[in-house]
Design a protein around this motif. Structure first.
Motif, PDB file in Angstrom:
ATOM      1  N   ILE A  51       0.832  -1.205   0.000  1.00  0.00           N
ATOM      2  CA  ILE A  51       0.000   0.000   0.000  1.00  0.00           C
ATOM      3  C   ILE A  51       0.867   1.256   0.000  1.00  0.00           C
ATOM      4  O   ILE A  51       0.595   2.220  -0.730  1.00  0.00           O
ATOM      5  CB  ILE A  51      -0.951  -0.013   1.208  1.00  0.00           C
ATOM      6  CG1 ILE A  51      -2.001  -1.128   1.041  1.00  0.00           C
ATOM      7  CG2 ILE A  51      -1.645   1.332   1.385  1.00  0.00           C
ATOM      8  CD1 ILE A  51      -2.871  -1.361   2.260  1.00  0.00           C
ATOM      9  N   ALA A  52       1.948   1.240   0.777  1.00  0.00           N
ATOM     10  CA  ALA A  52       2.839   2.397   0.830  1.00  0.00           C
ATOM     11  C   ALA A  52       3.491   2.657  -0.522  1.00  0.00           C
ATOM     12  O   ALA A  52       3.603   3.816  -0.967  1.00  0.00           O
ATOM     13  CB  ALA A  52       3.908   2.184   1.899  1.00  0.00           C
ATOM     14  N   ALA A  53       3.906   1.594  -1.199  1.00  0.00           N
ATOM     15  CA  ALA A  53       4.526   1.745  -2.517  1.00  0.00           C
ATOM     16  C   ALA A  53       3.527   2.306  -3.526  1.00  0.00           C
ATOM     17  O   ALA A  53       3.875   3.141  -4.372  1.00  0.00           O
ATOM     18  CB  ALA A  53       5.072   0.404  -3.002  1.00  0.00           C
ATOM     19  N   ALA A  54       2.281   1.845  -3.454  1.00  0.00           N
ATOM     20  CA  ALA A  54       1.248   2.345  -4.363  1.00  0.00           C
ATOM     21  C   ALA A  54       0.938   3.816  -4.086  1.00  0.00           C
ATOM     22  O   ALA A  54       0.720   4.607  -5.013  1.00  0.00           O
ATOM     23  CB  ALA A  54      -0.016   1.501  -4.230  1.00  0.00           C
ATOM     24  N   GLU A  55       0.945   4.193  -2.823  1.00  0.00           N
ATOM     25  CA  GLU A  55       0.648   5.584  -2.455  1.00  0.00           C
ATOM     26  C   GLU A  55       1.698   6.546  -3.005  1.00  0.00           C
ATOM     27  O   GLU A  55       1.407   7.722  -3.233  1.00  0.00           O
ATOM     28  CB  GLU A  55       0.568   5.717  -0.933  1.00  0.00           C
ATOM     29  CG  GLU A  55      -0.699   5.124  -0.344  1.00  0.00           C
ATOM     30  CD  GLU A  55      -0.720   5.171   1.168  1.00  0.00           C
ATOM     31  OE1 GLU A  55       0.371   5.293   1.774  1.00  0.00           O
ATOM     32  OE2 GLU A  55      -1.817   5.073   1.749  1.00  0.00           O
ATOM     33  N   GLU A  56       2.908   6.043  -3.210  1.00  0.00           N
ATOM     34  CA  GLU A  56       3.992   6.891  -3.710  1.00  0.00           C
ATOM     35  C   GLU A  56       3.978   7.037  -5.230  1.00  0.00           C
ATOM     36  O   GLU A  56       4.768   7.802  -5.781  1.00  0.00           O
ATOM     37  CB  GLU A  56       5.341   6.325  -3.256  1.00  0.00           C
ATOM     38  CG  GLU A  56       5.560   6.400  -1.750  1.00  0.00           C
ATOM     39  CD  GLU A  56       6.865   5.764  -1.328  1.00  0.00           C
ATOM     40  OE1 GLU A  56       7.604   5.276  -2.212  1.00  0.00           O
ATOM     41  OE2 GLU A  56       7.158   5.759  -0.111  1.00  0.00           O
ATOM     42  N   ASN A  57       3.097   6.305  -5.889  1.00  0.00           N
ATOM     43  CA  ASN A  57       3.045   6.325  -7.358  1.00  0.00           C
ATOM     44  C   ASN A  57       1.709   6.895  -7.811  1.00  0.00           C
ATOM     45  O   ASN A  57       0.667   6.245  -7.721  1.00  0.00           O
ATOM     46  CB  ASN A  57       3.232   4.901  -7.895  1.00  0.00           C
ATOM     47  CG  ASN A  57       3.473   4.868  -9.385  1.00  0.00           C
ATOM     48  OD1 ASN A  57       2.954   5.696 -10.130  1.00  0.00           O
ATOM     49  ND2 ASN A  57       4.256   3.900  -9.843  1.00  0.00           N
ATOM     50  N   ASP A  58       1.737   8.138  -8.323  1.00  0.00           N
ATOM     51  CA  ASP A  58       0.511   8.810  -8.731  1.00  0.00           C
ATOM     52  C   ASP A  58      -0.154   8.164  -9.943  1.00  0.00           C
ATOM     53  O   ASP A  58      -1.322   8.433 -10.229  1.00  0.00           O
ATOM     54  CB  ASP A  58       0.802  10.290  -9.039  1.00  0.00           C
ATOM     55  CG  ASP A  58       1.182  11.080  -7.796  1.00  0.00           C
ATOM     56  OD1 ASP A  58       0.791  10.642  -6.690  1.00  0.00           O
ATOM     57  OD2 ASP A  58       1.872  12.109  -7.929  1.00  0.00           O
ATOM     58  N   ALA A  59       0.588   7.334 -10.669  1.00  0.00           N
ATOM     59  CA  ALA A  59       0.045   6.702 -11.873  1.00  0.00           C
ATOM     60  C   ALA A  59      -0.603   5.346 -11.585  1.00  0.00           C
ATOM     61  O   ALA A  59      -1.032   4.668 -12.512  1.00  0.00           O
ATOM     62  CB  ALA A  59       1.145   6.535 -12.911  1.00  0.00           C
TER      63      ALA A  59
END
Length: 320
Positions: A51-59
């Motif tokens: 989830i943290a990795a996804a939150e850092e990627n706006d795309a």
């Protein structure tokens, strides 16, 4: 970036899943169905890192689901993600064979499937874009080397007897870690005897009970190999209660915080260092790379080195 943990269409970009993957997109919706987040701290940390990795990627937008160890629920989650027309699906399989029809269905819908952490059975490989995770057979083999080196240092490699506590039956990781250990041990220590294997189901309490039974059955146990440190520490606790821990070498195949602490206390000899954060980040990046049309290896492994009491100062304590 948006995250959903429900059976719902999370955003309009999910409709982009109808396009062939490999096409350049401004954003992707990626669904993940996990094995059983509540069963151990590794999977809990994996979900948090994902989830943290996804939150850092706006795309990237993600739908985060957990099967709770239930194969039928995971198959239903796969079908739901297909209906949502997500761009890619990441699956941490509850059972490497039972999920194959659902993975095939996603492939037939032109949704690339990335298998994470524990691979599906080989007959399903044609329906998978990539596997991202550890090489479990290599992990098992390295655990055998750790055990053998310890016995050689003790001078008992010609007579040692060991027991094995494996993971959940039917689970690919459990099967592969056991195979790696069982194949490698006779190559490096041909006179060491593996007297019995019983499943611990990745559960510390059950593994303690399994070890209690081993201790009653066998007067001579020189080593315990466990599919992860959670089970290994369960076995250690049983041996400590019986007053026999000092005579036994304990080796795991994924280093947990409890294993690291037991190593620091001199009670647990070694394991394999594996980061759930690396695992989660690699799975998400693999899915993005597949969707971007990059050349991604089918078996996309990350390294998992040996850790023992001798070199543990080179590694940070696991967060799970």
């Amino acid at each position: 970036m948006k995250i959903s943990t429900k059976f719902a269409l999370v955003c309009s970009t999910a409709m982009l899943g109808t396009a062939a993957f490999g096409e350049a997109h401004s954003s992707y919706t990626i669904g993940i169905t996990q094995n059983n987040v509540g069963v151990d701290s590794y999977q809990t940390t994996y979900e948090q890192a994902f989830i943290a990795a996804a939150e850092e990627n706006d795309a990237v937008e993600v739908v985060v689901l957990d099967a709770g160890g239930d194969v039928a629920r995971q198959i239903a989650q796969m079908e739901d993600l297909i209906q949502q027309e997500v761009d890619a699906i990441i699956i941490w399989p509850t059972n490497g064979e039972a999920v194959i029809p659902a993975v095939r269905k996603a492939s037939q819908a032109d949704i690339p499937v990335i298998v994470t952490n524990s691979n599906i059975a080989e007959q399903g490989f044609d329906f998978v874009a990539s596997f991202s995770g550890p090489d479990n057979i290599t992990q098992g083999a390295r655990s055998a080397e750790i055990m053998c080196d310890r016995f050689k240092a003790q001078g008992i490699e010609g007579e040692a007897q060991i027991v094995q506590i494996s993971g959940q039956p039917g689970y690919t990781t459990a099967i592969e870690r056991a195979k790696g250990f069982e194949d490698r041990l006779p190559e490096v220590c041909p006179d060491v005897t593996l007297v019995e294997t019983q499943p611990g189901d990745w559960n510390r309490e059950k593994s303690q009970q399994v070890m209690e039974a081993f201790l009653v059955k066998y007067d001579d146990i020189d080593g315990v190999y466990a599919g992860d440190d959670n089970m290994g520490v369960g076995a250690l606790n049983a041996a400590k209660a019986a007053g026999r821990a000092g005579d036994i070498t304990f080796v795991g195949a994924t280093n947990f915080a409890v294993g690291y602490e037991a190593m620091a206390a001199g009670e647990y000899w070694g394991s394999i260092y594996q980061s759930p954060v690396d695992d989660a980040e690699a799975a998400l990046q693999t899915a993005i790379d597949v969707l971007d049309g990059k050349d991604v290896p089918f078996l996309n492994y990350f390294d998992t080195p040996k850790i023992t009491q001798d070199n543990m100062d080179e590694f940070t304590k696991p967060v799970f």
